[in-house]
Design an enzyme around this catalytic site. Structure first.
Site, mmCIF file in Angstrom:
data_model
loop_
_atom_site.group_PDB
_atom_site.id
_atom_site.type_symbol
_atom_site.label_atom_id
_atom_site.label_comp_id
_atom_site.label_asym_id
_atom_site.label_seq_id
_atom_site.Cartn_x
_atom_site.Cartn_y
_atom_site.Cartn_z
ATOM 1 N N GLU A 285 0.848 -1.188 0.000
ATOM 2 C CA GLU A 285 0.000 0.000 0.000
ATOM 3 C C GLU A 285 0.890 1.246 0.000
ATOM 4 O OE1 GLU A 285 -3.465 1.871 2.948
ATOM 5 O OE2 GLU A 285 -1.826 0.650 3.768
ATOM 6 N N LYS A 348 -9.984 0.037 -2.113
ATOM 7 C CA LYS A 348 -10.219 -0.276 -0.703
ATOM 8 C C LYS A 348 -11.666 0.037 -0.330
ATOM 9 C CE LYS A 348 -8.134 0.596 3.852
ATOM 10 N NZ LYS A 348 -7.079 1.347 4.571
ATOM 11 N N CYS A 399 -4.447 -2.954 4.118
ATOM 12 C CA CYS A 399 -4.182 -2.480 5.470
ATOM 13 C C CYS A 399 -5.135 -3.109 6.475
ATOM 14 C CB CYS A 399 -4.226 -0.948 5.494
ATOM 15 S SG CYS A 399 -3.447 -0.227 6.964
#
Length: 528
Positions: A285, A348, A399
């Site tokens: 990321e 995301k 994440c």
């Protein structure tokens, strides 16, 4: 001095009310519970301490009034979450960390209140104490994982069991079942140790048998790769950043160049016969916070890396759009010879509140002006992170999405053969990275998939479907790790059942609370 638990003397002829532990013992025990729970999580990783922490909180709150139970639960929660989440105050100041710690401790206050509330039921049905403890913990986590702003699942009991045999139960019922098993064992401990000065009773043997039975069941749970797919070779590139902190991306070009140069270095090793050629390269990321779809120079650098290594690169990129002033946190497949494959793009789905978007911005600014660092709110994606290369189908989550059961499961039921976690730990510390790796370990077991975590600064590594970590990198350093990974194409029971184990346990917890409400309307039994 009168305590909160003192009541009027019983009427003549009625049995005495069962008594809690003295408050002078209960408060230190609540602190001990928080410390024990903390020690179960990385970087310490003493997983049996979680059982002791659950037992200590159950003992401290048993037979207390509801407000006292809530207060003791809050003490445990603050003792746990303040140090567990200390990495959140490294660069944003103390106030956001304090508020987050207080908010998470409030959920353990609810747990403490619920534990006190069901005490009459437990006194009547002592053999059910372990199960009740497990159900209440699952209910508390189910609430905390979803509220507010989508919840914050950090600190779930299941994530403390990376080296525990109980981790194997994730293949049957996911994180909720592991949490239930941990809390159940804690309940068995407290039922074994409660008021031992009354001497040996045959019933004391039951908790010992129960503990052995739970551990035996966990050890008997089969884990490993689901399906008999082939193998692919994957390289994790951890490029590192010029400096840690919130301004790590102030030198965005340097971060991108670090990942490009590390990939070119791997290509040179492959050409020299010093390394196996990978089938896929994974960047973390934020490896390109310069939008490579709109910035020609950034795109050219990634193209150079992909063409030189000769295989696709999964790039963690910040993309502008789709609307004016909007941005996306994405995983984008970049192919050699043809460049970005926008058909293989994952956005995301769960941006981080107050970090990637700011709810109630005006109010949040009164708490911390750091929120203005988030100049544009990230737009959430709508589709699972299923990305297809020529050699494998990837299940990409970004994440802290790895903490959410449904987001990971969605990739598997839609065909993912490998689990990929792209993350950026440059704004935190090694403890946070290790806590995140523990989540990856659970997901690998839960879905019977090989998994990896690729971080900008570490910790990166590969995880097998039995939860073992291989090739873990150091923190705040550059690294390239290459491993063969096996492709999974089957489903564990946990994958097939999805949310249903958690739903069943939560319904049972509600039933326990309802039963306690009925019991509290009746005379209490004598102590025993």
């Amino acid at each position: 001095m009168t305590t909160l638990d003192e009541v009027r003397p019983p009427a003549a002829g009625t049995p005495p009310r069962p008594r809690p532990l003295p408050l002078v013992a209960a408060v230190p025990l609540a602190v001990v519970a928080g410390v024990a729970l903390l020690l179960a999580f990385p970087p310490y990783g003493w997983w049996p301490a979680a059982l002791a922490g659950v037992a200590a909180l159950a003992a401290a709150t048993h037979r207390r009034r509801i407000r006292a139970g809530a207060g003791l639960g809050f003490v445990t929660g603050l003792t746990l979450f303040a140090p567990l989440l200390a990495w959140t105050n490294l660069h944003t100041g103390y106030l956001p960390w304090v508020l987050l710690s207080l908010s998470q401790a409030a959920y353990l206050a609810l747990l403490g209140a619920a534990t006190a509330y069901v005490s009459p039921l437990v006194d009547r049905w002592r053999a059910g104490w372990p199960a009740v403890t497990g159900l209440l913990w699952v209910g508390q986590e189910a609430l905390r994982d979803r509220t507010p702003f989508g919840g914050f699942p950090w600190g779930r009991l299941a994530f403390s069991q990376g080296d525990s045999p109980l981790l194997r139960l994730a293949a049957l019922g996911g994180a909720p079942l592991v949490t239930f098993a941990v809390a159940l064992c804690g309940g068995l401990l407290v039922s074994l140790l409660w008021r031992p000065w009354r001497g040996f009773r045959p019933v004391l043997a039951l908790p010992v048998v129960g503990l052995v039975a739970v551990l035996a069941a966990a050890l008997a749970t089969p884990v490993g790769l689901r399906g008999d797919g082939g193998q692919v070779t994957v390289a994790i590139v951890q490029g590192n950043v010029p400096r840690l902190g919130l301004d790590f991306n102030a030198q965005r070009q340097a971060v991108l160049d670090n990942h490009v140069e590390a990939t070119l270095g791997l290509a040179r090793q492959v050409a020299a016969g010093q390394a196996r050629r990978p089938d896929l390269v994974v960047w973390p990321e934020n490896s390109s916070d310069i939008d490579p779809l709109r910035d020609a120079a950034a795109g050219a650098r990634i193209t150079l890396a992909a063409d030189t290594i000769g295989v696709p690169i999964l790039v963690g990129a910040v993309l502008r759009g789709p609307g004016e002033g909007q941005v996306r946190n994405a995983g984008l497949l970049w192919r050699p010879g043809s460049g970005p494959d926008t058909d293989q793009l994952y956005t995301k789905r769960h941006p981080v509140p107050f970090a990637e978007y700011v709810p109630m911005r005006d109010l949040a600014r009164m708490v911390s002006k750091q929120v203005d660092r988030v100049r544009a709110d990230f737009v959430p994606g709508t589709e699972p992170g299923v990305l297809r290369t020529d050699d494998a189908v990837l299940g990409d989550v970004i994440c802290f999405e790895v903490a959410y059961d449904g987001l990971v499961r969605d990739t598997v039921i839609n065909g993912a053969q490998l689990l990929v976690v792209q993350t950026n730990n440059a704004t935190f510390d090694e403890s946070e990275a290790l806590q995140q790796m523990a989540m990856v370990r659970l997901r690998a077991v839960e879905h019977g998939r090989d998994a990896l975590m690729a971080s900008t600064v570490g910790v990166s590594g590969f995880v097998s479907p039995d939860g073992r970590v291989d090739g873990a990198t150091g923190f705040n350093t550059g690294a390239v790790v290459v491993r063969q990974m096996r492709l999974g194409d089957g489903a564990t029971l946990a994958t097939r059942l999805g949310v249903w184990p958690e739903a069943a346990l939560v319904v049972a917890a509600v039933a326990v609370l309802a039963g306690a409400a009925l019991r509290r309307r009746r005379p209490l039994p004598p102590p025993g």
